[in-house]
Design a protein around this motif. Structure first.
Motif, PDB file in Angstrom:
ATOM      1  N   UNK A  55       0.988  -1.187  -0.216  1.00 33.85           N
ATOM      2  CA  UNK A  55       0.230   0.087  -0.141  1.00 33.85           C
ATOM      3  C   UNK A  55       0.917   1.083   0.004  1.00 33.85           C
ATOM      4  N   UNK A  56       2.016   1.289   0.636  1.00 35.55           N
ATOM      5  CA  UNK A  56       2.959   2.226   0.801  1.00 35.55           C
ATOM      6  C   UNK A  56       3.510   2.534  -1.011  1.00 35.55           C
ATOM      7  N   UNK A  57       4.014   1.440  -1.545  1.00 30.43           N
ATOM      8  CA  UNK A  57       4.362   1.517  -2.798  1.00 30.43           C
ATOM      9  C   UNK A  57       3.285   2.028  -3.739  1.00 30.43           C
ATOM     10  N   UNK A  58       1.982   1.648  -3.541  1.00 32.69           N
ATOM     11  CA  UNK A  58       0.869   1.955  -4.462  1.00 32.69           C
ATOM     12  C   UNK A  58       0.431   3.433  -4.185  1.00 32.69           C
ATOM     13  N   UNK A  59       0.344   3.842  -3.042  1.00 32.67           N
ATOM     14  CA  UNK A  59      -0.322   5.319  -2.436  1.00 32.67           C
ATOM     15  C   UNK A  59       0.594   6.314  -2.083  1.00 32.67           C
TER      16      UNK A  59
END
Length: 211
Positions: A55-59
């Motif tokens: 989720x960090x990589x995505x958002x």
């Protein structure tokens, strides 16, 4: 009167540094429409680390490096126009935990005021823990626990890297995308998230939230 309201607001913000978030304004709004929502808090220790990285990589790939606002992303959003978002995970936590979802200047102003308070008083790991628990992953499905079981029939601790990437790929439009039945966009996005999650682990950009 105003002072009392500010003190209560500050206590509300500080309380979520410690206690599980019981519900959010958006969850209550969705429950009124849907009749109920699927939500159960789980500590970050019971969530597969690969979901946190995904989720960090995505958002918000620079989550560990900013103080609540990613100025580079904001500049890029201005350059590219309204089609690109620039909200960090910290801003999304503030919006989801304390505010309403409708786009308005008052909400954005409150978000801008509260985000630095959260960054100053919560750890990065806590911010991400709250995000993983209150983010919407499908209509009426909130948080890693409900999403993992709804989509894949497993607990959040058992998610594979591919499953985590598919969950992250539905953000920030979970009502239009499915992690369990991924269309072409979600498949492409999940592949990008897989690479991104591995990259931020390798280059240290996950250090602020990993043990």
């Amino acid at each position: 009167m105003i002072g009392g309201v500010l003190v209560l607001a500050l206590l509300w913000i500080l309380s979520y540094k410690i206690i599980p978030v019981p519900t959010t304004p958006y969850m209550r709004s969705e429950a009124r429409v849907l009749g109920d929502v699927d939500y159960q808090w789980v500590p970050i220790e019971n969530i597969a680390p690969v979901l946190a990285r995904s989720v960090v990589a995505s958002e918000d790939a620079n989550f560990c490096e900013h103080w609540g606002f990613d100025l580079g992303a904001i500049r890029a959003a201005i350059d590219e126009g309204a089609g690109r978002g620039a909200s960090t995970i910290s801003q999304q936590v503030v919006k989801n935990a304390f505010l309403w979802h409708a786009r308005s200047w008052p909400r954005k102003a409150l978000e801008a005021l509260i985000t630095p308070i959260v960054e100053l008083t919560w750890s990065k790991r806590r911010i991400l823990e709250v995000y993983l628990n209150i983010a919407e992953f499908d209509e009426g499905v909130f948080g890693a626990e409900a999403a993992a079981r709804s989509y894949f029939g497993v607990g959040p601790e058992a998610l594979t890297a591919q499953q985590a990437a598919q969950l992250a790929a539905v953000l920030p439009s979970p009502k239009l995308r499915s992690a369990g039945r991924p269309g072409p966009f979600v498949r492409r996005r999940a592949a990008q998230v897989l690479d991104g999650a591995a990259t931020i682990k390798a280059d240290g950009r996950s250090s602020c939230f990993e043990d």
